[in-house]
Design a protein around this motif. Structure first.
Motif, PDB file in Angstrom:
ATOM      1  N   VAL A 152      -9.925  12.096 -11.532  1.00  0.00           N
ATOM      2  CA  VAL A 152      -8.626  11.840 -10.576  1.00  0.00           C
ATOM      3  C   VAL A 152      -6.860  12.605 -10.399  1.00  0.00           C
ATOM      4  N   PHE A 153      -7.167  13.148  -9.835  1.00  0.00           N
ATOM      5  CA  PHE A 153      -5.912  13.636  -9.133  1.00  0.00           C
ATOM      6  C   PHE A 153      -4.376  12.225  -9.252  1.00  0.00           C
ATOM      7  N   ALA A 154      -3.676  12.704  -9.246  1.00  0.00           N
ATOM      8  CA  ALA A 154      -2.365  11.649  -9.726  1.00  0.00           C
ATOM      9  C   ALA A 154      -1.083  12.266  -9.608  1.00  0.00           C
ATOM     10  N   VAL A 155       0.030  11.862  -9.031  1.00  0.00           N
ATOM     11  CA  VAL A 155       1.102  12.068  -8.774  1.00  0.00           C
ATOM     12  C   VAL A 155       2.392  11.390  -9.053  1.00  0.00           C
ATOM     13  N   GLN A 156       3.469  11.437 -10.103  1.00  0.00           N
ATOM     14  CA  GLN A 156       3.780  10.158 -10.567  1.00  0.00           C
ATOM     15  C   GLN A 156       5.800  10.340  -9.897  1.00  0.00           C
ATOM     16  N   SER A 157       6.327   9.958  -9.439  1.00  0.00           N
ATOM     17  CA  SER A 157       8.176  10.189  -8.682  1.00  0.00           C
ATOM     18  C   SER A 157       8.454  10.589 -10.075  1.00  0.00           C
ATOM     19  N   PRO A 158       9.739  11.205  -9.967  1.00  0.00           N
ATOM     20  CA  PRO A 158      10.651  11.592 -11.311  1.00  0.00           C
ATOM     21  C   PRO A 158      10.529  10.551 -11.927  1.00  0.00           C
ATOM     22  N   ASP A 159      10.800   9.559 -11.919  1.00  0.00           N
ATOM     23  CA  ASP A 159      11.551   8.184 -12.442  1.00  0.00           C
ATOM     24  C   ASP A 159      10.141   7.775 -13.506  1.00  0.00           C
ATOM     25  N   GLY A 160       9.077   8.347 -12.314  1.00  0.00           N
ATOM     26  CA  GLY A 160       8.079   7.097 -13.650  1.00  0.00           C
ATOM     27  C   GLY A 160       7.982   6.103 -12.706  1.00  0.00           C
ATOM     28  N   LEU A 161       8.585   5.122 -11.640  1.00  0.00           N
ATOM     29  CA  LEU A 161       8.005   4.346 -11.115  1.00  0.00           C
ATOM     30  C   LEU A 161       7.031   3.561  -9.962  1.00  0.00           C
ATOM     31  N   TRP A 187       1.250   3.435  -5.167  1.00  0.00           N
ATOM     32  CA  TRP A 187       2.023   1.743  -5.906  1.00  0.00           C
ATOM     33  C   TRP A 187       3.140   2.301  -6.549  1.00  0.00           C
ATOM     34  N   ALA A 188       3.676   0.874  -6.808  1.00  0.00           N
ATOM     35  CA  ALA A 188       5.853   0.900  -7.965  1.00  0.00           C
ATOM     36  C   ALA A 188       5.598   0.218  -8.478  1.00  0.00           C
ATOM     37  N   GLY A 189       6.379   0.536  -9.237  1.00  0.00           N
ATOM     38  CA  GLY A 189       6.203  -0.686  -9.983  1.00  0.00           C
ATOM     39  C   GLY A 189       6.423   0.579 -11.659  1.00  0.00           C
ATOM     40  N   LYS A 190       6.051  -0.407 -13.156  1.00  0.00           N
ATOM     41  CA  LYS A 190       6.108  -0.395 -14.484  1.00  0.00           C
ATOM     42  C   LYS A 190       5.229   0.453 -14.782  1.00  0.00           C
ATOM     43  N   SER A 191       3.546   0.512 -13.901  1.00  0.00           N
ATOM     44  CA  SER A 191       2.842   0.978 -14.394  1.00  0.00           C
ATOM     45  C   SER A 191       1.586   0.693 -13.336  1.00  0.00           C
ATOM     46  N   ILE A 192       0.926   1.073 -13.040  1.00  0.00           N
ATOM     47  CA  ILE A 192      -0.791   1.345 -12.249  1.00  0.00           C
ATOM     48  C   ILE A 192      -0.955  -0.050 -12.509  1.00  0.00           C
ATOM     49  N   ASP A 193      -1.199  -0.686 -13.286  1.00  0.00           N
ATOM     50  CA  ASP A 193      -2.013  -1.954 -13.787  1.00  0.00           C
ATOM     51  C   ASP A 193      -1.305  -2.797 -13.319  1.00  0.00           C
ATOM     52  N   ARG A 194       0.087  -2.428 -13.728  1.00  0.00           N
ATOM     53  CA  ARG A 194       1.056  -3.741 -13.407  1.00  0.00           C
ATOM     54  C   ARG A 194       1.528  -3.682 -12.391  1.00  0.00           C
ATOM     55  N   PRO A 195       1.976  -2.952 -10.673  1.00  0.00           N
ATOM     56  CA  PRO A 195       2.165  -3.231 -10.573  1.00  0.00           C
ATOM     57  C   PRO A 195       3.154  -3.662  -9.033  1.00  0.00           C
ATOM     58  N   ALA A 196       4.049  -3.439  -8.695  1.00  0.00           N
ATOM     59  CA  ALA A 196       5.153  -4.229  -7.972  1.00  0.00           C
ATOM     60  C   ALA A 196       4.306  -4.356  -6.605  1.00  0.00           C
ATOM     61  N   TRP A 197       4.335  -3.233  -6.001  1.00  0.00           N
ATOM     62  CA  TRP A 197       3.174  -3.483  -4.746  1.00  0.00           C
ATOM     63  C   TRP A 197       2.201  -2.230  -4.761  1.00  0.00           C
ATOM     64  N   TYR A 198       1.034  -2.472  -4.033  1.00  0.00           N
ATOM     65  CA  TYR A 198       0.179  -1.467  -3.899  1.00  0.00           C
ATOM     66  C   TYR A 198      -0.381  -1.121  -2.891  1.00  0.00           C
ATOM     67  N   ALA A 199      -1.174  -0.019  -2.564  1.00  0.00           N
ATOM     68  CA  ALA A 199      -1.541   0.168  -1.083  1.00  0.00           C
ATOM     69  C   ALA A 199      -3.144   0.855  -1.692  1.00  0.00           C
ATOM     70  N   THR A 200      -3.730   0.858  -0.639  1.00  0.00           N
ATOM     71  CA  THR A 200      -5.088   1.394  -1.186  1.00  0.00           C
ATOM     72  C   THR A 200      -5.780   1.909   0.099  1.00  0.00           C
ATOM     73  N   ALA A 201      -6.718   2.956   0.172  1.00  0.00           N
ATOM     74  CA  ALA A 201      -7.326   3.326   1.468  1.00  0.00           C
ATOM     75  C   ALA A 201      -8.751   4.344   0.583  1.00  0.00           C
ATOM     76  N   SER A 202     -10.047   3.390   1.693  1.00  0.00           N
ATOM     77  CA  SER A 202     -10.857   3.853   1.843  1.00  0.00           C
ATOM     78  C   SER A 202     -11.221   5.715   1.153  1.00  0.00           C
ATOM     79  N   THR A 203     -12.265   6.245   1.317  1.00  0.00           N
ATOM     80  CA  THR A 203     -12.788   7.380   1.297  1.00  0.00           C
ATOM     81  C   THR A 203     -12.578   8.290   2.578  1.00  0.00           C
ATOM     82  N   ASN A 204     -12.836   7.507   3.920  1.00  0.00           N
ATOM     83  CA  ASN A 204     -12.976   8.522   5.438  1.00  0.00           C
ATOM     84  C   ASN A 204     -11.681   8.203   6.060  1.00  0.00           C
ATOM     85  N   THR A 205     -11.151   7.550   5.071  1.00  0.00           N
ATOM     86  CA  THR A 205      -9.163   7.052   6.305  1.00  0.00           C
ATOM     87  C   THR A 205      -8.669   8.088   6.048  1.00  0.00           C
TER      88      THR A 205
END
Length: 289
Positions: A152-161, A187-205
């Motif tokens: 899993v490759f992940a990046v996070q905003s400076p405020d962690g939100l 995603w955005a929110g306090k955590s990826i498990d409980r996001p305020a909003w999220y967007a997903t995209a499949s493999t070949n997007t």
């Protein structure tokens, strides 16, 4: 540098939210539908209020589903074969800022105009479709790589939100289209498990579509919102700047001349003077009482 929206324009909101990924949806789908409808795509709706937009050749389908079975408000699929399974799919939930969906549909409209080589372009490392190009706009705005589990490759905003994840390895194509277990997740929110909003995209997007979204997310310009519609958790974490009332326009030279003229005292009428001719006789005295 991106400029802050000019408050003299007609803006729907009373505060600017910064950073913009802490804003919620505008609650209006029309702006995100406009790029596709502008191409003449077919618009349909059902009795529940859900909206469906199709490319003329049925190669791309979009659903705006306020009465859907889950919180996936926006679902976009593309097809190599109109009667086959989707080649790729993207989803934005019901609280995703509408501006991010608009960025996606704008890029999709452009790609569809270019043809299948653009809207069905599969990510490929070391090419113009390198998956890293989707992450680059975030890194350029100070987002940092976050240690995660292997694969899993992940990046996070400076405020962690806010954050973005790319999952390597084999994934179930059907699961990618129907759950959050997709190749890409933003995603955005306090955590990826409980996001305020999220967007997903499949493999070949296509990477170009993903990059359009991350460029919008990374844009430093704030988004206008109504204060009562902002997320409760952003108090103390986001900057809410009041939108000032419109300023009066600068006066023109003609306006200045008219104002000066209105301040001049009105000219007094000339005194009424009785004029006498050389043949006029003096007035006769009146009768005495």
């Amino acid at each position: 540098m991106t400029q802050q929206p000019d408050p003299r324009y007609d803006i729907d909101g009373d505060v600017f939210v910064s950073p913009r990924y802490l804003a919620s949806t505008t609650g209006i789908g029309d702006p995100a539908l406009a790029p596709l409808l502008g191409l003449g795509w077919d618009l349909q709706h059902d009795d529940l209020g859900n909206v469906y937009v199709h490319a003329p050749d049925r190669s791309v389908r979009l659903g705006y589903l306020p009465e859907g079975e889950d919180d996936g408000l926006w679902r976009i699929n593309a097809y190599e074969d109109p009667f086959g399974p989707p080649a790729w799919g993207a989803c934005f939930n019901d609280r995703t800022p509408t501006e991010f969906v608009h960025a996606f549909t704008t890029a999709l409209a452009s790609a569809h105009n270019q043809g299948p080589d653009a809207y069905l372009a599969r990510p490929l490392s070391g090419t113009e479709h390198d998956p890293f190009l989707a992450v680059a706009p975030l890194l350029q705005q100070g987002w940092e790589v976050e240690p995660r589990n292997w694969g899993v490759f992940a990046v996070q905003s400076p405020d962690g939100l806010a954050g973005m994840e790319f999952t390597a390895g084999d994934l179930n194509p059907e699961t990618e289209l129907t759950t959050r277990d997709a190749r890409w997740q933003l995603w955005a929110g306090k955590s990826i498990d409980r996001p305020a909003w999220y967007a997903t995209a499949s493999t070949n997007t296509p990477v170009a579509l993903l990059a359009a979204v991350t460029q919008s997310v990374a844009d430093p310009a704030p988004l206008p919102r109504w204060r009562e519609d902002t997320f409760s958790y952003i108090k103390g974490t986001a900057q809410l700047t009041p939108i000032l009332p419109p300023e009066p326009p600068a006066p023109t030279p003609l306006d200045i001349q008219r104002a000066a003229a209105s301040r001049r005292p009105a000219a007094l009428p000339a005194p009424s003077v009785q004029r006498w001719s050389t043949t006029s006789r003096p007035a006769l005295p009146g009768p005495r009482r």
